[in-house]
Each structure stands twice: as structure tokens, then as C-alpha cells.
Design a protein around this motif. Sequence first.
Motif, PDB file in Angstrom:
ATOM      1  N   THR A 145       4.498   4.379   1.208  1.00 31.09           N
ATOM      2  CA  THR A 145       4.575   3.085   1.887  1.00 31.09           C
ATOM      3  C   THR A 145       5.852   2.924   2.696  1.00 31.09           C
ATOM      4  N   TYR A 204      -3.601   0.444  -1.455  1.00 26.52           N
ATOM      5  CA  TYR A 204      -2.159   0.284  -1.310  1.00 26.52           C
ATOM      6  C   TYR A 204      -1.481   0.917  -2.520  1.00 26.52           C
ATOM      7  N   GLU A 223      -1.100  -1.381  -5.542  1.00 22.65           N
ATOM      8  CA  GLU A 223      -2.140  -2.407  -5.506  1.00 22.65           C
ATOM      9  C   GLU A 223      -2.501  -2.969  -6.878  1.00 22.65           C
ATOM     10  N   ASP A 256       6.331  -8.294  -3.893  1.00 24.38           N
ATOM     11  CA  ASP A 256       6.366  -6.926  -3.367  1.00 24.38           C
ATOM     12  C   ASP A 256       6.705  -7.006  -1.879  1.00 24.38           C
ATOM     13  N   TYR A 260       4.684  -4.763   0.579  1.00 27.10           N
ATOM     14  CA  TYR A 260       3.334  -5.266   0.843  1.00 27.10           C
ATOM     15  C   TYR A 260       3.377  -6.445   1.813  1.00 27.10           C
TER      16      TYR A 260
END
Length: 326
Positions: free
Chosen positions: A238, A258, A261, A276, A279
Motif C-alpha cells: 500500500t 486492501y 481490509e 487507517d 486507507y
Amino acid sequence: MRVLIYSSHPYERPFLEKEAGQHDLAYTEQRLSLQTAQLAEGFEAIAIFTADDASAPVLQKLAAMNIRYIALRSVGYDHVDLTKAHALGIHIANVPEYSPYSVAEHAVALLMALNRKIAESRLLIQLQDYRLDILTGFDIHGKTVGIVGTGKIGMAFASIMKGFGAHILAFDPIENPEASSLGIRYVPFDILLKECDIISLHCPLNEHTKYLFSRDAFSKIKPGCILINTARGAIVQTEALLDALDQNQIGGACLDVYEREKAIFFQDLRGKIIKDTQYTHLLSMKNVLITGHQAFLTKEALTGIARTTLQTIASWAKGQRAASEL
């Protein structure tokens, strides 16, 4: 056989009940964890989903309660410690395939929605702003599409892209013999990164694919490339993805999965603050489209998952090895 269904949701229960037969199914929306394993007391088997934790400590606790059968309602099994399960004598089986078209078609839907600015267009229409200035996309026809993983889902995606008139490259250590019929050309990973306008991920998560898309990969990727991930979140690092987006190394990302997730997806977080930051950063970007691990969610796929899961349970109830046992 008495079976506890962990991580159960209203959308899947009718499909499971239809296939239940003589088996006694009980449901809990709670995820399997060290804290919730005791809910399986008195059951003969459990069925779990991708958000559940079947790590060694959890399996040890289940084994102490005489749980000997765990049916996975998924293809992937990266959330299960198979070595520990085998050592404890716990049988594990997955759903090796359901409708490959469900995930493949969702990947295409994400691509088209992002590319043709569907979300922005709807918002502008609702505001009665009919200008087209920020809605320009590109033709898929004639573009080079890269596919990482050419199993059933990857091949279904390739077939759809072929229908668009795209050129298709693929990377997979095991070549699919049906690939040549679609004009798919296998290339090394670095070549796929360099030449593709669109890359879609359809491989499992394992020690070879975790962080396959790292900073190194993004440094080699074709500028403007759109990345689609409907496979597993941790295939993409990420932090590296965010850097690539911030630095305009890639044109955008379509994500149904993700990396972290499990703390977010499959639950109602309205009224809560998601802490997060990676995110929320992704969610704020106009060239990123996120859905909450829903690519599999079609009637056909849910029927296939339920049927295979209950067929697995039926085999175990008869003292037989399940066809999809791992």
C-alpha cells in the motif's frame, strides 16, 4: 453434522440453507478469532470466510474442542495455517472454483467506471452541471492489458479484454494451455510492467506474490498504467502504491481488496472514525476506486460457494475425504 458458520451475513444465508440438506447449520456474524473460538463448542465442523483467523493458536483452541473439520467459503486460504491444521488432524477444504465471471466482470466494471469517470459524471449530473471537461477517458481497444495469474478468473478477464480488442500479455509461472487461443503472450514480469496500459491481478497470495507490486515494481511500470486488484490486498504494498499515485507514476488504481481490509470490510462502521491513514488517503484520491471485497458477490457465485461448502461437509459426514481438501 452440526456446523457453525462464522462471519455469516444475510446475503449468503438463503444460499447456504438451500444446500444444507440434513445438516444443522448455525450462524454467527462474529469472525473466528482466539476470542470467539469458544463459540464452536459442541459443533462438529465450522465454515469460515476470508476475514476469519485460522492461525496456529486459534486452530489449537479449536482442536481442543474436538473440531476436526473446517470448510473455507473461499478459494484463497492464506488466512489458514495449513501446516498446523495438518499436525492437529484438522481437515481443511476450500472452494477451488465458483463463478470465475463474477470477479472478472467486477474487475472490468471497476476499470470502466474509473476510466470513464462514472462516479464523477453522476455527481455532476446531480448538481445539474453538464460540462464534460473533466470526464475524458480512453479506449480499451488497442491498449495492452497485462494479467498476473492466468487461472480461471484471469482467463475470464482476458476473454472480456479480448472482446474489447485489447492486446493481452500475461505473467504466470504456470502457463495456461488455453491462453494461446486468446492470443495471450506470456512475458517476464518486468516486461509486463513496462509495456502494459492496464494490469489486472488474479493470482493467489503466498510467499512469492506478497508485495509483488512494491516500490521496485512501480518504478518500472508504464506511466499512466491503471492497476486493478480483485485478488488479495497484500499482493500490493500500500505504501508503495500511494507513492506511485502521488508521484503520478501510475494513472489510477481499482481496488476491491486492501492490505489491511480485515479491520474495515464486511462490517458497518457508520458513525465510527477509520484511523487507517493509508486507507483514508486512498479513499480521498480521485483516480482510485475502491469497493469492499464484493467482486465475488453474484447469485451464481454464492450458489457455487454454498453448494461446494455443503458438499464438502456431506463428504466429511460420510467419513470420506472432501474433493477440495487441502
